[in-house]
Design a protein around this motif. Structure first.
Motif, PDB file in Angstrom:
ATOM      1  N   GLY A  23      41.584  51.743  26.383  1.00  8.57           N
ATOM      2  CA  GLY A  23      42.743  51.071  25.841  1.00  8.57           C
ATOM      3  C   GLY A  23      42.535  50.617  24.407  1.00  8.57           C
ATOM      4  O   GLY A  23      43.478  50.229  23.746  1.00  8.57           O
ATOM      5  N   ASP A 164      42.714  48.037  30.884  1.00  9.57           N
ATOM      6  CA  ASP A 164      43.904  47.533  30.206  1.00  9.57           C
ATOM      7  C   ASP A 164      43.524  46.326  29.345  1.00  9.57           C
ATOM      8  O   ASP A 164      42.336  46.038  29.154  1.00  9.57           O
ATOM      9  CB  ASP A 164      45.009  47.210  31.218  1.00  9.57           C
ATOM     10  CG  ASP A 164      44.634  46.105  32.206  1.00  9.57           C
ATOM     11  OD1 ASP A 164      43.697  45.327  31.921  1.00  9.57           O
ATOM     12  OD2 ASP A 164      45.289  46.008  33.257  1.00  9.57           O
ATOM     13  N   ASP A 165      44.506  45.639  28.825  1.00 11.83           N
ATOM     14  CA  ASP A 165      44.244  44.475  27.978  1.00 11.83           C
ATOM     15  C   ASP A 165      44.369  43.162  28.746  1.00 11.83           C
ATOM     16  O   ASP A 165      44.418  42.091  28.150  1.00 11.83           O
ATOM     17  CB  ASP A 165      45.203  44.473  26.789  1.00 11.83           C
ATOM     18  CG  ASP A 165      44.930  45.616  25.834  1.00 11.83           C
ATOM     19  OD1 ASP A 165      43.745  45.972  25.656  1.00 11.83           O
ATOM     20  OD2 ASP A 165      45.893  46.176  25.271  1.00 11.83           O
ATOM     21  N   TRP A 234      44.703  54.243  29.402  1.00 12.69           N
ATOM     22  CA  TRP A 234      45.679  53.168  29.262  1.00 12.69           C
ATOM     23  C   TRP A 234      46.431  53.368  27.952  1.00 12.69           C
ATOM     24  O   TRP A 234      45.832  53.498  26.888  1.00 12.69           O
ATOM     25  CB  TRP A 234      44.996  51.812  29.283  1.00 12.69           C
ATOM     26  CG  TRP A 234      45.992  50.695  29.368  1.00 12.69           C
ATOM     27  CD1 TRP A 234      46.462  49.917  28.356  1.00 12.69           C
ATOM     28  CD2 TRP A 234      46.662  50.237  30.557  1.00 12.69           C
ATOM     29  NE1 TRP A 234      47.385  49.015  28.821  1.00 12.69           N
ATOM     30  CE2 TRP A 234      47.521  49.188  30.165  1.00 12.69           C
ATOM     31  CE3 TRP A 234      46.619  50.617  31.893  1.00 12.69           C
ATOM     32  CZ2 TRP A 234      48.325  48.508  31.079  1.00 12.69           C
ATOM     33  CZ3 TRP A 234      47.413  49.937  32.798  1.00 12.69           C
ATOM     34  CH2 TRP A 234      48.257  48.907  32.394  1.00 12.69           C
ATOM     35  N   THR A 236      48.526  51.858  25.196  1.00 12.82           N
ATOM     36  CA  THR A 236      48.831  50.526  24.677  1.00 12.82           C
ATOM     37  C   THR A 236      50.253  50.410  24.151  1.00 12.82           C
ATOM     38  O   THR A 236      50.775  49.300  24.005  1.00 12.82           O
ATOM     39  CB  THR A 236      47.843  50.156  23.558  1.00 12.82           C
ATOM     40  OG1 THR A 236      47.869  51.170  22.541  1.00 12.82           O
ATOM     41  CG2 THR A 236      46.435  50.054  24.100  1.00 12.82           C
ATOM     42  N   ASN A 239      51.985  50.021  27.616  1.00 13.46           N
ATOM     43  CA  ASN A 239      51.291  49.082  28.499  1.00 13.46           C
ATOM     44  C   ASN A 239      51.267  49.598  29.931  1.00 13.46           C
ATOM     45  O   ASN A 239      51.585  48.884  30.890  1.00 13.46           O
ATOM     46  CB  ASN A 239      51.931  47.689  28.441  1.00 13.46           C
ATOM     47  CG  ASN A 239      50.989  46.602  28.951  1.00 13.46           C
ATOM     48  OD1 ASN A 239      49.782  46.678  28.745  1.00 13.46           O
ATOM     49  ND2 ASN A 239      51.536  45.601  29.611  1.00 13.46           N
ATOM     50  N   SER A 240      50.876  50.867  30.066  1.00 10.99           N
ATOM     51  CA  SER A 240      50.831  51.486  31.387  1.00 10.99           C
ATOM     52  C   SER A 240      49.742  52.549  31.445  1.00 10.99           C
ATOM     53  O   SER A 240      49.242  53.014  30.413  1.00 10.99           O
ATOM     54  CB  SER A 240      52.188  52.107  31.745  1.00 10.99           C
ATOM     55  OG  SER A 240      52.552  53.103  30.795  1.00 10.99           O
ATOM     56  N   LEU A 241      49.393  52.933  32.660  1.00 10.92           N
ATOM     57  CA  LEU A 241      48.319  53.897  32.899  1.00 10.92           C
ATOM     58  C   LEU A 241      48.902  55.299  33.045  1.00 10.92           C
ATOM     59  O   LEU A 241      49.829  55.525  33.831  1.00 10.92           O
ATOM     60  CB  LEU A 241      47.554  53.522  34.168  1.00 10.92           C
ATOM     61  CG  LEU A 241      46.334  54.378  34.511  1.00 10.92           C
ATOM     62  CD1 LEU A 241      45.233  54.185  33.469  1.00 10.92           C
ATOM     63  CD2 LEU A 241      45.814  54.012  35.906  1.00 10.92           C
TER      64      LEU A 241
END
Length: 432
Positions: A23, A164-165, A234, A236, A239-241
């Motif tokens: 990410g 993820d973040d 991920w 950015t 905001n999803s995989l």
């Protein structure tokens, strides 16, 4: 140049490079003005204005790789070299690399950097190494165990990760089966219902990135119905995989009453999915046919090659590609070195097929998939070709190189690993 084999740290003295596997995204400076491409572009065919150079050769079976903001590259090997599985490569001002350190006593595929740690996978565990301010491993002989006890039944056993973040780590656990048949890969054997494999495999599991010694009971099944995922990333921007699934095999061999050999060579599609909590991508009950743009009922579960699945529980892919090309990594380009059309689009490393007979094998290249507003938009195109060294590939053994991992450098360069002969490539844009 002296080479060893195991884990790679590239220290670029001029323009550095970084990876987004977990990410992380690093801003780049445009254009490339320091590193000169090889005269033959390292044997690759590229769009106008692009060039390529060989950073290193013979670094083992180089699977995924990750590049730090300082220009260091760590590479994960699927075969131990001198007893080690992670290679650290240092790169000089000309962009040529040399292995300076190796560590990690485990083989595997996944490797990435996030929040001061280097994460690396075996086929049963996820480890992490603390990094110093220069993103160098502090104690290479004492990794922490983040996750242990992951299923490995020696089919689709490779583990890769994305972070993820919000402090979560996502791990693929491949299905130990082709299509969940009562007798795996057997002519006309029916599918098991329910499919017991999905309890512990065939999906993506989510864990905490900063908690040690986790097992299945500490994680949650984030998504299911995924036969085998080697490439996950991920995004950015959304905001999803996103993941790339390897489609099932042997439609014709196991169900000749429904498929001919040509259909079996082209199908099912290799699919890109955007996942949310609870996503179900349909394996083993369905597969995707990109030729008609439909989900199909799998023959093990009552399909006949023509029966379309209308079950709303199974989501559609966001993009689909020809069958059996083996997508092994995906990277969202966030740099500024490449032309604007590439910004936030996806590069996909297709490792190459083994089972497209009687047609030639296919893949062995890097694809670019345009995105718009966080979604695939427009036709995909071959971005980097020539890895195989053949105009026509008749068997996997005849391919000289097979692209596997992708990483973005801080200057916006694109790095590619090859797990056949252990070559590390760097693709740059000069506009010339």
């Amino acid at each position: 140049m002296k080479m060893y084999v195991t884990s790679v740290l590239l220290l670029a003295a001029t323009a550095s490079f970084a990876n987004c596997s977990g990410g992380d995204s690093t801003k780049a400076v445009k254009p490339n003005t320091t590193v000169v491409a090889d005269a033959d572009n390292a044997g690759l065919k590229l769009p106008s204005g692009f060039g390529a150079l060989t950073v290193a050769e013979n670094v083992g079976r180089a699977r995924h790789l990750t590049v730090t903001p300082q220009g260091n590259v760590y590479v994960k090997s699927s075969k131990l070299v001198d007893g080690k599985g992670i290679l650290e490569l240092k790169v000089n001002a000309n962009g040529k690399g040399e292995i300076v350190k190796s560590f990690g006593t485990f083989t595997g595929t996944g490797i990435t950097i996030k929040n001061g740690y280097l994460y690396a996978c075996s086929d049963e565990q996820v480890f992490r190494y603390k990094l110093d301010a220069n993103n160098e491993v502090i104690n290479p002989n004492a990794p922490e165990v983040v996750i242990t006890g992951l299923l490995n039944r020696h089919q689709h056993e490779n583990k890769t990760v994305a972070l993820d973040d919000a402090g979560n780590i996502y791990v693929n656990i491949g299905a130990y089966s082709n299509s969940c048949q009562e007798k795996d890969r057997t002519n006309s054997s029916k599918g098991m219902m329910p499919c017991p494999i999905l309890d512990s495999a065939g999906g993506i599991w989510k864990f905490k990135a900063d908690k040690l010694n986790q097992t299945y009971s500490d994680g949650v099944r984030y998504a299911t119905g995924l036969r085998n995922v080697v490439g996950l990333r991920w995004n950015t921007q959304t905001n999803s995989l996103f993941v790339m699934q390897h489609g099932r095999d042997q439609l014709y061999q196991n169900w000749p009453q429904f498929y001919d050999s040509i259909a079996s060579a082209e199908l099912p599609s290799e699919c890109m999915f955007e996942l949310k909590q609870g996503s179900n991508c349909g394996w083993p009950f369905t597969y995707y046919n990109h030729l008609i743009g439909k989900k199909m009922v799998a023959p093990e579960y009552g399909g006949d090659g023509k029966k379309v699945s209308t079950d709303p529980a199974f989501q559609d892919p966001v993009a689909a590609y020809p069958g059996h090309m083996a997508p092994n990594d995906i990277l969202f380009y966030t740099g500024n070195q490449f032309p604007e059309k590439y910004k936030n689009g996806a590069f996909i490393a297709f490792h190459g097929s083994w089972n497209r007979a009687p047609l030639p094998q296919k893949g062995y290249f890097i694809v670019f998939q345009p995105f718009k507003d966080g979604k695939p938009n427009g036709d995909w195109e071959i971005f980097a070709d020539g890895f195989s060294g053949k105009e026509v590939v008749t068997s996997t053994r005849s391919a000289e190189h097979r692209p596997c991992g992708l990483s973005q450098g801080p200057d916006g360069s694109l790095y590619v690993s090859d797990d056949s002969k252990g070559t590390i490539y760097r693709i740059v844009y000069s506009g010339k």
